[in-house]
Design a protein around this motif. Sequence first.
Motif, short mmCIF file in Angstrom:
data_model
loop_
_atom_site.label_atom_id
_atom_site.label_comp_id
_atom_site.label_asym_id
_atom_site.label_seq_id
_atom_site.Cartn_x
_atom_site.Cartn_y
_atom_site.Cartn_z
N SER A 72 50.07 -9.56 -80.37
CA SER A 72 50.91 -9.86 -79.21
C SER A 72 51.72 -8.65 -78.73
O SER A 72 52.43 -8.75 -77.74
CB SER A 72 51.86 -11.01 -79.56
N GLU A 73 51.61 -7.53 -79.41
CA GLU A 73 52.39 -6.35 -79.05
C GLU A 73 51.73 -5.54 -77.94
O GLU A 73 50.55 -5.24 -78.03
CB GLU A 73 52.59 -5.44 -80.27
N ASN A 74 52.50 -5.21 -76.93
CA ASN A 74 52.01 -4.34 -75.86
C ASN A 74 52.31 -2.88 -76.16
O ASN A 74 51.55 -2.00 -75.80
CB ASN A 74 52.64 -4.73 -74.52
N SER A 75 53.42 -2.63 -76.82
CA SER A 75 53.82 -1.26 -77.16
C SER A 75 53.05 -0.82 -78.40
O SER A 75 53.12 -1.47 -79.45
CB SER A 75 55.32 -1.23 -77.43
N TYR A 76 52.35 0.31 -78.30
CA TYR A 76 51.62 0.81 -79.47
C TYR A 76 52.57 1.14 -80.60
O TYR A 76 52.29 0.85 -81.77
CB TYR A 76 50.76 2.03 -79.14
N PHE A 77 53.69 1.74 -80.28
CA PHE A 77 54.67 2.09 -81.31
C PHE A 77 55.07 0.85 -82.11
O PHE A 77 55.06 0.86 -83.34
CB PHE A 77 55.90 2.74 -80.68
N LYS A 128 38.33 -1.73 -88.50
CA LYS A 128 39.36 -2.34 -87.66
C LYS A 128 40.68 -1.55 -87.75
O LYS A 128 41.36 -1.36 -86.74
CB LYS A 128 39.56 -3.80 -88.07
N VAL A 129 41.00 -1.07 -88.94
CA VAL A 129 42.21 -0.24 -89.10
C VAL A 129 42.01 1.09 -88.36
O VAL A 129 42.90 1.57 -87.66
CB VAL A 129 42.55 -0.01 -90.58
N ALA A 130 40.82 1.67 -88.47
CA ALA A 130 40.51 2.93 -87.77
C ALA A 130 40.61 2.74 -86.26
O ALA A 130 41.07 3.63 -85.54
CB ALA A 130 39.12 3.43 -88.17
N GLU A 131 40.19 1.59 -85.76
CA GLU A 131 40.31 1.30 -84.32
C GLU A 131 41.76 1.25 -83.88
O GLU A 131 42.09 1.65 -82.76
CB GLU A 131 39.58 0.00 -83.98
N LEU A 132 42.63 0.75 -84.75
CA LEU A 132 44.06 0.74 -84.44
C LEU A 132 44.58 2.18 -84.31
O LEU A 132 45.37 2.48 -83.41
CB LEU A 132 44.83 -0.02 -85.53
N ILE A 133 44.11 3.06 -85.17
CA ILE A 133 44.48 4.47 -85.08
C ILE A 133 43.93 5.09 -83.80
O ILE A 133 44.62 5.82 -83.09
CB ILE A 133 43.98 5.25 -86.32
N GLU A 134 42.69 4.80 -83.48
CA GLU A 134 42.06 5.30 -82.25
C GLU A 134 42.85 4.88 -81.01
O GLU A 134 43.02 5.65 -80.07
CB GLU A 134 40.61 4.81 -82.11
N GLU A 135 43.30 3.63 -81.03
CA GLU A 135 44.11 3.14 -79.90
C GLU A 135 45.34 4.01 -79.72
O GLU A 135 45.71 4.37 -78.60
CB GLU A 135 44.51 1.68 -80.16
N GLY A 136 45.99 4.39 -80.82
CA GLY A 136 47.16 5.25 -80.74
C GLY A 136 46.84 6.64 -80.23
O GLY A 136 47.63 7.25 -79.50
N LYS A 137 45.65 7.13 -80.58
CA LYS A 137 45.23 8.44 -80.08
C LYS A 137 44.99 8.38 -78.56
O LYS A 137 45.41 9.27 -77.83
CB LYS A 137 43.95 8.90 -80.80
N LYS A 138 44.37 7.30 -78.10
CA LYS A 138 44.11 7.15 -76.67
C LYS A 138 45.41 7.04 -75.87
O LYS A 138 45.48 7.48 -74.73
CB LYS A 138 43.23 5.92 -76.41
N LYS A 139 46.43 6.43 -76.48
CA LYS A 139 47.71 6.27 -75.80
C LYS A 139 48.64 7.45 -76.06
O LYS A 139 49.80 7.41 -75.69
CB LYS A 139 48.35 4.95 -76.23
N ASP A 140 48.12 8.47 -76.73
CA ASP A 140 48.84 9.71 -77.00
C ASP A 140 50.06 9.53 -77.89
O ASP A 140 51.05 10.25 -77.76
CB ASP A 140 49.22 10.41 -75.68
N TYR A 141 50.01 8.58 -78.80
CA TYR A 141 51.06 8.41 -79.80
C TYR A 141 50.71 9.12 -81.10
O TYR A 141 51.58 9.52 -81.85
CB TYR A 141 51.27 6.92 -80.13
N ILE A 142 49.42 9.21 -81.37
CA ILE A 142 48.94 9.75 -82.64
C ILE A 142 48.26 11.08 -82.40
O ILE A 142 47.57 11.27 -81.40
CB ILE A 142 47.98 8.74 -83.32
N HIS A 143 48.46 11.98 -83.33
CA HIS A 143 47.86 13.32 -83.26
C HIS A 143 46.35 13.21 -83.02
O HIS A 143 45.65 12.54 -83.77
CB HIS A 143 48.12 14.10 -84.55
#
Length: 190
Positions: A72-77, A128-143
């Motif tokens: 339900s979270e919209n914010s990646y952070f 599925k966990v890796a996809e969560l990390i990928e999502e953060g990379k796409k949104k420029d939160y993760i290195h």
Amino acid sequence: MSDTRRKILEAAKRAFSKHGYDGVSMEDIAREAGVKKALIYYYFPSKDQLFEEVWREALEELESYLFSTTNSENSYFAKIKKFLKAYVDFVLSKSVVNEIIEKEKATIRSEGEKWLNLKKRYESFVKKVAELIEEGKKKDYIHQELDSRAAAELIINSLGDVPKDEKLLRNIQEMILRGLLKRFETVEGG
């Protein structure tokens, strides 16, 4: 599901979490469940099939626990923070299920054909966990240079297989956040 079948599965969970697959006999599970060994074979024709059901349920419970808090979270952070907090909470509160996963994941990942379906199920969880990390990379939160699969493995292995010490686990959770996120100062305020 019948009450007896559920009783057998719960007894098997407890037994496998304490002693691992190789350390448990069907007789041990029968004793733990308070049933005759023949009744276990009525529901589960082999120890392998019983273990497969226990492992599948354990992973489904872990996955549901982790991802239900983030859907339900919209914010990646907020999503990654809730995911890691949920993982720590799971390790602390669902020790039987976590122990099953931790005791047997190396065996399942390394033994070829015998546990192929369980290995595929576990790999699906890691993906599925890796996809969560990928999502953060796409949104420029993760290195961007972080390998998503490696980050997923790090998260799973560093949170799942440590002493059940809340302070230690919370410190690991914070270290993972600091390592993943580009701007940790945002994390401290949130």
